[in-house]
Design an enzyme around this catalytic site. Structure first.
Site, short mmCIF file in Angstrom:
data_model
loop_
_atom_site.label_atom_id
_atom_site.label_comp_id
_atom_site.label_asym_id
_atom_site.label_seq_id
_atom_site.Cartn_x
_atom_site.Cartn_y
_atom_site.Cartn_z
N HIS A 89 3.56 -6.58 5.35
CA HIS A 89 4.37 -7.79 5.24
C HIS A 89 4.50 -8.45 6.61
O HIS A 89 4.20 -7.84 7.64
CB HIS A 89 5.76 -7.49 4.66
CG HIS A 89 6.49 -6.42 5.39
ND1 HIS A 89 7.13 -6.63 6.59
CD2 HIS A 89 6.67 -5.10 5.12
CE1 HIS A 89 7.67 -5.51 7.00
NE2 HIS A 89 7.41 -4.55 6.12
P1 TYD Z 1 10.07 -2.21 3.95
O1 TYD Z 1 10.54 -3.06 5.10
O2 TYD Z 1 9.18 -2.86 2.93
O3 TYD Z 1 9.34 -0.91 4.50
P2 TYD Z 1 8.06 -0.72 5.46
O4 TYD Z 1 7.65 -2.06 5.95
O5 TYD Z 1 8.54 0.16 6.55
O6 TYD Z 1 7.01 -0.05 4.66
O7 TYD Z 1 11.36 -1.60 3.27
C1 TYD Z 1 11.25 -0.63 2.23
C2 TYD Z 1 12.48 -0.75 1.35
O8 TYD Z 1 13.66 -0.46 2.10
C3 TYD Z 1 12.66 -2.12 0.74
O9 TYD Z 1 13.09 -1.94 -0.61
C4 TYD Z 1 13.78 -2.74 1.54
C5 TYD Z 1 14.57 -1.55 2.02
N1 TYD Z 1 15.16 -1.77 3.36
C6 TYD Z 1 16.54 -1.96 3.48
O10 TYD Z 1 17.28 -1.95 2.49
N2 TYD Z 1 17.07 -2.14 4.73
C7 TYD Z 1 16.28 -2.16 5.85
O11 TYD Z 1 16.80 -2.33 6.99
C8 TYD Z 1 14.87 -1.99 5.70
C9 TYD Z 1 13.95 -2.01 6.89
C10 TYD Z 1 14.36 -1.79 4.44
#
Ligand code: TYD
Length: 136
Positions: free
Chosen positions: A52
């Site tokens: 993302h």
């Molecule tokens: P995501 O940012 O997509 O993870 P990565 O990029 O590390 O693979 O986040 C994964 C899940 O966690 C998504 O459902 C959103 C949630 N999340 C939060 O609730 N708070 C946060 O601060 C972060 C970073 C993620």
């Protein structure tokens, strides 16, 4: 181009035979106010995270323990970084696509972020991200 703003920031390291210490101060070692800290851990071998970009969020990404790779892409250029030192931070400005892989066992990915969690700030579709970049 945003990828030009990406840089490895060398953080202070207080070397000590009892164990080393590193600290991060907002607006000094990172060019933003730190509103949120989160960390990835217990990442199974072979897993890929990220996938993302963010409209506004800026981040400093640190391999607090172990190592992993971060692929950054500004819609034109893609570069792979390997983080394997607790005193290096990778500064990621807004509008950069990121993927993370090659996590070593017991690695911890520590992220300092410029804003609170906001799903509306995410761009989770790569084609949409590239379109946004190219349309300015
Ligand atoms: P995501 O940012 O997509 O993870 P990565 O990029 O590390 O693979 O986040 C994964 C899940 O966690 C998504 O459902 C959103 C949630 N999340 C939060 O609730 N708070 C946060 O601060 C972060 C970073 C993620």
């Amino acid at each position: 181009m945003p990828l030009d703003q990406v840089r490895i920031i060398t953080l202070p390291k207080i070397s000590d035979p009892r164990g080393n210490l590193t600290f991060v101060e907002e607006n000094r070692h990172v060019p933003f106010e730190i509103k949120r800290v989160y960390y990835l851990y217990d990442v199974p071998g072979g897993e890929v995270r990220g996938g993302h970009a963010h409209h506004e969020l800026e981040q400093l990404i640190i391999a607090a323990s172990g190592s992993f790779d971060i692929i950054l892409d500004d819609g034109y250029v893609r570069h792979r970084f390997h983080l394997n030192r607790s005193y290096f931070g990778l500064y990621v400005p807004r509008m950069i696509w990121r993927e993370m892989d090659n996590f070593s066992s017991a690695s911890v990915c520590l992220v300092l972020a410029s804003n609170y969690f906001d799903e509306a700030d995410y761009i989770r579709d790569y084609a949409e991200f590239v379109k946004m970049v190219r349309n300015g």
